[in-house]
Write a protein that holds these residues in place. Structure first.
Motif, short mmCIF file in Angstrom:
data_model
loop_
_atom_site.label_atom_id
_atom_site.label_comp_id
_atom_site.label_asym_id
_atom_site.label_seq_id
_atom_site.Cartn_x
_atom_site.Cartn_y
_atom_site.Cartn_z
N VAL A 116 0.85 -1.19 0.00
CA VAL A 116 0.00 0.00 0.00
C VAL A 116 0.89 1.24 0.00
CG1 VAL A 116 -1.63 1.38 1.37
CG2 VAL A 116 -1.96 -1.09 1.14
N THR A 117 0.56 2.20 -0.87
CA THR A 117 1.28 3.47 -0.91
C THR A 117 0.28 4.61 -0.86
OG1 THR A 117 3.07 2.52 -2.25
CG2 THR A 117 2.91 4.93 -2.17
N VAL A 118 0.48 5.51 0.08
CA VAL A 118 -0.29 6.74 0.18
C VAL A 118 0.67 7.88 -0.13
CG1 VAL A 118 -1.67 8.23 1.68
CG2 VAL A 118 -1.83 5.73 1.90
N GLY A 119 0.40 8.62 -1.19
CA GLY A 119 1.31 9.67 -1.63
C GLY A 119 1.39 10.82 -0.66
N PRO A 120 2.30 11.76 -0.91
CA PRO A 120 2.43 12.93 -0.04
C PRO A 120 1.22 13.84 -0.14
CG PRO A 120 3.81 13.17 -1.99
CD PRO A 120 3.27 11.78 -2.02
N HIS A 121 0.94 14.55 0.94
CA HIS A 121 -0.14 15.53 1.01
C HIS A 121 -1.48 14.91 0.61
CE1 HIS A 121 -1.57 19.59 1.60
NE2 HIS A 121 -2.19 19.58 0.43
N VAL A 122 -1.79 13.78 1.25
CA VAL A 122 -3.08 13.11 1.06
C VAL A 122 -3.89 13.27 2.35
CG1 VAL A 122 -4.20 10.85 0.86
CG2 VAL A 122 -2.33 11.47 -0.68
N TRP A 123 -5.18 13.52 2.19
CA TRP A 123 -6.10 13.67 3.32
C TRP A 123 -7.03 12.46 3.33
CZ3 TRP A 123 -10.15 18.24 3.52
CH2 TRP A 123 -10.94 18.11 4.68
N LEU A 124 -6.95 11.66 4.41
CA LEU A 124 -7.86 10.53 4.61
C LEU A 124 -8.85 10.92 5.69
CD1 LEU A 124 -5.39 7.47 4.63
CD2 LEU A 124 -6.54 8.54 2.67
N GLY A 125 -10.14 11.01 5.35
CA GLY A 125 -11.17 11.37 6.32
C GLY A 125 -11.41 10.26 7.33
N TYR A 126 -12.27 10.54 8.31
CA TYR A 126 -12.48 9.56 9.38
C TYR A 126 -13.17 8.30 8.85
CZ TYR A 126 -17.41 11.07 9.85
OH TYR A 126 -18.72 11.37 9.62
N GLU A 127 -12.79 7.17 9.44
CA GLU A 127 -13.32 5.84 9.13
C GLU A 127 -13.08 5.43 7.68
OE1 GLU A 127 -17.37 5.42 10.43
OE2 GLU A 127 -16.88 5.83 12.51
N VAL A 128 -12.03 5.94 7.08
CA VAL A 128 -11.63 5.46 5.75
C VAL A 128 -10.92 4.12 5.90
CG1 VAL A 128 -9.97 5.86 3.87
CG2 VAL A 128 -11.51 7.71 4.60
N HIS A 129 -11.21 3.19 5.00
CA HIS A 129 -10.52 1.91 4.96
C HIS A 129 -9.75 1.83 3.64
CE1 HIS A 129 -13.37 -0.38 7.94
NE2 HIS A 129 -13.00 0.81 8.38
N PHE B 297 -7.42 -0.73 1.45
CA PHE B 297 -7.11 -2.15 1.39
C PHE B 297 -5.86 -2.42 0.56
CE2 PHE B 297 -11.32 -2.32 3.10
CZ PHE B 297 -11.32 -3.47 3.87
N LYS B 298 -5.41 -3.66 0.61
CA LYS B 298 -4.16 -4.10 0.01
C LYS B 298 -4.09 -3.73 -1.47
CE LYS B 298 -6.08 -8.62 -1.00
NZ LYS B 298 -6.00 -10.05 -0.84
N GLY B 299 -2.88 -3.40 -1.92
CA GLY B 299 -2.64 -3.13 -3.32
C GLY B 299 -3.00 -1.75 -3.79
N VAL B 300 -3.48 -0.88 -2.91
CA VAL B 300 -3.95 0.45 -3.31
C VAL B 300 -2.80 1.44 -3.34
CG1 VAL B 300 -5.31 2.43 -2.52
CG2 VAL B 300 -6.34 0.16 -2.59
N ASN B 301 -2.82 2.32 -4.35
CA ASN B 301 -1.89 3.44 -4.46
C ASN B 301 -2.73 4.71 -4.57
OD1 ASN B 301 -0.04 5.42 -5.27
ND2 ASN B 301 1.18 3.98 -6.45
N ILE B 302 -2.64 5.57 -3.55
CA ILE B 302 -3.37 6.84 -3.55
C ILE B 302 -2.38 7.94 -3.94
CG2 ILE B 302 -4.71 8.49 -2.19
CD1 ILE B 302 -5.61 6.17 -0.44
N GLY B 303 -2.66 8.64 -5.03
CA GLY B 303 -1.74 9.61 -5.58
C GLY B 303 -1.63 10.87 -4.74
N ALA B 304 -0.53 11.60 -4.95
CA ALA B 304 -0.22 12.81 -4.19
C ALA B 304 -1.36 13.82 -4.26
CB ALA B 304 1.06 13.44 -4.74
N GLY B 305 -1.59 14.50 -3.14
CA GLY B 305 -2.54 15.60 -3.10
C GLY B 305 -4.00 15.23 -3.04
N SER B 306 -4.32 13.95 -2.98
CA SER B 306 -5.72 13.53 -3.09
C SER B 306 -6.47 13.61 -1.77
CB SER B 306 -5.80 12.11 -3.65
OG SER B 306 -5.44 12.10 -5.01
N ILE B 307 -7.79 13.52 -1.87
CA ILE B 307 -8.70 13.60 -0.73
C ILE B 307 -9.61 12.38 -0.78
CG2 ILE B 307 -10.50 14.97 0.38
CD1 ILE B 307 -9.43 17.35 -1.42
#
Length: 281
Positions: A192-205, A207-217
């Motif tokens: 799992v990779t979460v890019g820089p400057h990412v905002w994950l709101g409360y109770e976000v799940h 899961f495996k294999g996910v890549n969240i790009g930079a700056g995302s919400i």
């Protein structure tokens, strides 16, 4: 701190650690603590920081004395040569549990010398050998449950992320799903990779294999099972992209100077709509 110990912390870390937005941790000023006696129960490494090793040897904790508050327990159930780095930050709370060897857990912290930045409230479990958990500089974690499963697996979170409470991130499912015809396990672990400057709101799940790009919400209560492109707003179960070409600020009402500061970051500039259109002209 001896240079060979620093090398053991940072050498050979998996990609994208060391890239833009995933800077290596500062090691100057770190104090290392040798593991307590095997099977001896909890030992106080520094005020508020406790460690227990049921079975294993040569497990080391590196903690920055500039952290304002520790309220954290580290437990090695069965494993050796694990390395845990707790960088300078406002607060580190929660528990880190390890069952395996040669894993590296790096919480970078950050901020100027007189004003630590970042904060971590987490429950992290590592069930693996040679795995990596990395949380970048200036990231804040309100309350997260992290599960890193599988040898050589990686959970990598970039700098300046904002992670709310009751967030869950996993590289595996903890149990096997078996295809009856082939007699094979089908739900293999994935990084799992979460890019820089990412905002994950409360109770976000996540899961495996996910890549969240930079700056995302990622909107609150979302379940993320597939990649999210940089500078996107995604929400839902499962999460889907609602808007592209957006990012966020910690300020309640960001002014022009704050907006320019954020959009000037190199890992975001490439994803501004005008930058994309200019490249295609």
């Amino acid at each position: 701190m001896p240079s060979d110990l620093t090398a053991s912390l940072c050498a050979g870390l998996p990609s994208p650690i060391g890239d833009d937005g995933f800077a290596l941790p500062e090691t100057e000023g770190l104090v290392f603590h040798e593991q307590p006696a095997e099977g001896a129960g909890p030992a106080v490494l520094r005020p508020g920081l406790r460690a227990t090793v049921d079975r294993g040897h040569d497990n080391l904790v590196f903690a920055h004395p500039g952290t304002l508050k520790h309220s954290c327990s580290i437990m090695v159930r069965n494993g050796s040569e694990n390395r845990i780095l707790l960088g300078k930050t406002r607060v580190v709370k929660g528990q880190i549990t390890i069952n395996g060897s040669r894993n590296r857990i790096i919480l970078c912290g950050g901020g100027p010398e007189d004003r630590p930045a970042g904060a971590f409230t987490l429950n992290a479990t590592i069930v693996a050998d040679d795995a990596t958990l990395f949380i970048g500089r200036d990231t804040t974690v309100g309350g997260v449950n992290i599960w890193v499963q599988g040898d050589r697996s990686a959970m990598v979170i970039g700098e300046d992320c904002m992670i709310s409470w009751d967030v869950k991130l996993r590289t595996g499912d903890a149990h096997s799903v078996i295809d009856m015809a082939s007699e094979r396990v089908t739900n293999l672990v994935r990084d799992v990779t979460v890019g820089p400057h990412v905002w994950l709101g409360y109770e976000v799940h996540v899961f495996k294999g996910v890549n969240i790009g930079a700056g995302s919400i990622i909107g609150s209560t979302s379940t993320v099972i597939r990649d999210v492109a940089p500078c996107s707003a995604a929400s839902g179960v499962p999460a889907r992209t609602l808007r592209s070409g957006v990012t966020w600020s910690r300020q309640m009402q960001a002014g022009p100077e704050e907006i320019r500061r954020i959009l000037g970051r190199s890992y975001l500039r490439a994803h501004r709509p005008e930058a994309v259109s200019a490249e295609t002209d």
